[in-house]
Design a protein around this motif. Structure first.
Motif, PDB file in Angstrom:
ATOM      1  N   PRO A 189      18.401  25.686   3.909  1.00 55.59           N
ATOM      2  CA  PRO A 189      17.568  26.445   2.843  1.00 55.59           C
ATOM      3  C   PRO A 189      16.726  25.434   1.918  1.00 55.59           C
ATOM      4  N   MET A 190      15.595  25.892   1.388  1.00 51.92           N
ATOM      5  CA  MET A 190      14.850  25.066   0.581  1.00 51.92           C
ATOM      6  C   MET A 190      15.552  24.973  -1.128  1.00 51.92           C
ATOM      7  N   LYS A 191      16.169  23.843  -1.188  1.00 51.81           N
ATOM      8  CA  LYS A 191      16.662  23.524  -2.584  1.00 51.81           C
ATOM      9  C   LYS A 191      16.779  22.138  -2.926  1.00 51.81           C
ATOM     10  N   SER A 245      18.878  19.623  -2.912  1.00 56.51           N
ATOM     11  CA  SER A 245      19.402  18.705  -2.036  1.00 56.51           C
ATOM     12  C   SER A 245      18.864  18.644  -0.586  1.00 56.51           C
ATOM     13  N   THR A 246      17.863  19.367  -0.461  1.00 60.09           N
ATOM     14  CA  THR A 246      17.190  19.552   0.904  1.00 60.09           C
ATOM     15  C   THR A 246      15.837  19.366   0.799  1.00 60.09           C
ATOM     16  N   TYR A 247      15.340  18.994  -0.392  1.00 63.20           N
ATOM     17  CA  TYR A 247      13.891  18.782  -0.460  1.00 63.20           C
ATOM     18  C   TYR A 247      13.484  17.544   0.526  1.00 63.20           C
ATOM     19  N   LEU A 248      14.303  16.739   0.578  1.00 61.62           N
ATOM     20  CA  LEU A 248      13.741  15.492   1.499  1.00 61.62           C
ATOM     21  C   LEU A 248      13.714  15.965   2.971  1.00 61.62           C
ATOM     22  N   LEU A 249      14.753  16.830   3.306  1.00 62.84           N
ATOM     23  CA  LEU A 249      14.416  17.525   4.691  1.00 62.84           C
ATOM     24  C   LEU A 249      13.271  17.987   5.221  1.00 62.84           C
ATOM     25  N   TRP A 250      12.809  18.926   3.969  1.00 61.02           N
ATOM     26  CA  TRP A 250      11.582  19.734   4.125  1.00 61.02           C
ATOM     27  C   TRP A 250      10.256  19.075   3.797  1.00 61.02           C
ATOM     28  N   LEU A 251      10.172  18.027   2.748  1.00 60.62           N
ATOM     29  CA  LEU A 251       9.086  17.633   2.652  1.00 60.62           C
ATOM     30  C   LEU A 251       9.172  16.254   3.001  1.00 60.62           C
ATOM     31  N   GLY A 252      10.173  15.510   3.557  1.00 61.62           N
ATOM     32  CA  GLY A 252       9.883  13.979   4.141  1.00 61.62           C
ATOM     33  C   GLY A 252       9.119  13.640   5.029  1.00 61.62           C
ATOM     34  N   PRO A 253       8.783  14.506   6.173  1.00 58.84           N
ATOM     35  CA  PRO A 253       7.962  14.442   7.384  1.00 58.84           C
ATOM     36  C   PRO A 253       6.744  14.445   6.570  1.00 58.84           C
ATOM     37  N   PHE A 254       6.190  15.292   5.832  1.00 58.68           N
ATOM     38  CA  PHE A 254       4.875  15.234   5.239  1.00 58.68           C
ATOM     39  C   PHE A 254       4.558  14.267   4.331  1.00 58.68           C
ATOM     40  N   VAL A 255       5.586  13.700   3.325  1.00 57.46           N
ATOM     41  CA  VAL A 255       5.161  12.680   2.671  1.00 57.46           C
ATOM     42  C   VAL A 255       4.955  11.279   3.501  1.00 57.46           C
ATOM     43  N   LEU A 256       5.737  11.046   4.629  1.00 60.14           N
ATOM     44  CA  LEU A 256       5.627  10.232   5.492  1.00 60.14           C
ATOM     45  C   LEU A 256       3.910   9.989   6.140  1.00 60.14           C
ATOM     46  N   LEU A 257       3.799  11.384   6.507  1.00 55.62           N
ATOM     47  CA  LEU A 257       2.479  11.510   7.077  1.00 55.62           C
ATOM     48  C   LEU A 257       1.289  11.043   6.175  1.00 55.62           C
ATOM     49  N   ILE A 258       1.602  11.396   4.929  1.00 53.04           N
ATOM     50  CA  ILE A 258       0.403  11.124   4.058  1.00 53.04           C
ATOM     51  C   ILE A 258       0.455   9.679   3.535  1.00 53.04           C
ATOM     52  N   PHE A 259       1.445   9.119   3.492  1.00 55.23           N
ATOM     53  CA  PHE A 259       1.547   7.692   3.357  1.00 55.23           C
ATOM     54  C   PHE A 259       1.111   6.833   4.700  1.00 55.23           C
TER      55      PHE A 259
END
Length: 155
Positions: free
Chosen positions: A101-103, A105-119
């Motif tokens: 679920p999106m909460k 404690s799981t923001y990194l799981l959901w948003l991590g790939p997109f952040v890495l892609l942007i960087f």
């Protein structure tokens, strides 16, 4: 000699026929079809903790089979899907869910790939711009060419 071989062959044939005649179709692990349906449904929603990129239903790891058996036992006791998932999340954390679920404690799981892609994209753009600003290759001077020849001649 040939008669003895024929008798052995016939005995083997009849023994094989008796084994095949007594063979049965594989029965489900659980006689209760409702429980098996619940186990299958939950197995497709939960992640194998060993494989990490497969559901429990897809995995052949021992831990996945143990979790499946644990789910089967809880389902046989009459626990609901949500109660079983809550139990497993309390025991293993949100990572056990294939779609956590999106909460907070799981923001990194959901948003991590997109952040890495942007960087990665920013890094690529910076590298290409730096490459454009690099001076073009210019021919070496006569003194530099002489020094290179001297170094090569020494070897």
């Amino acid at each position: 000699m040939k008669l003895n071989l024929l008798v052995r062959f016939m005995i083997g044939f009849f023994l094989l026929q008796s084994v095949l005649a007594s063979a049965e179709e594989a029965r489900p692990l659980q006689a209760n079809v409702v429980v098996e349906a619940q186990v299958q449904r939950l197995s497709e929603e939960l992640r194998c903790l060993v494989c990490q990129n497969q559901t429990i239903a897809d995995s052949h790891a021992e831990l996945a089979q143990d979790l499946k058996q644990e789910i089967r036992e809880m389902a046989a006791k009459g626990m609901t899907d949500q109660a079983i998932i809550d139990y497993l999340v309390a025991r293993y954390g949100d990572f056990v869910r294939y779609r956590p679920p999106m909460k907070s404690s799981t923001y990194l799981l959901w948003l991590g790939p997109f952040v890495l892609l942007i960087f990665g994209a920013i890094g690529l753009v910076m590298m290409l711009r730096r490459r454009e600003k690099m001076p073009a290759d210019k021919p070496i001077s006569q003194t530099e060419a002489r020094k290179v020849r001297e170094l090569l001649d020494k070897e």
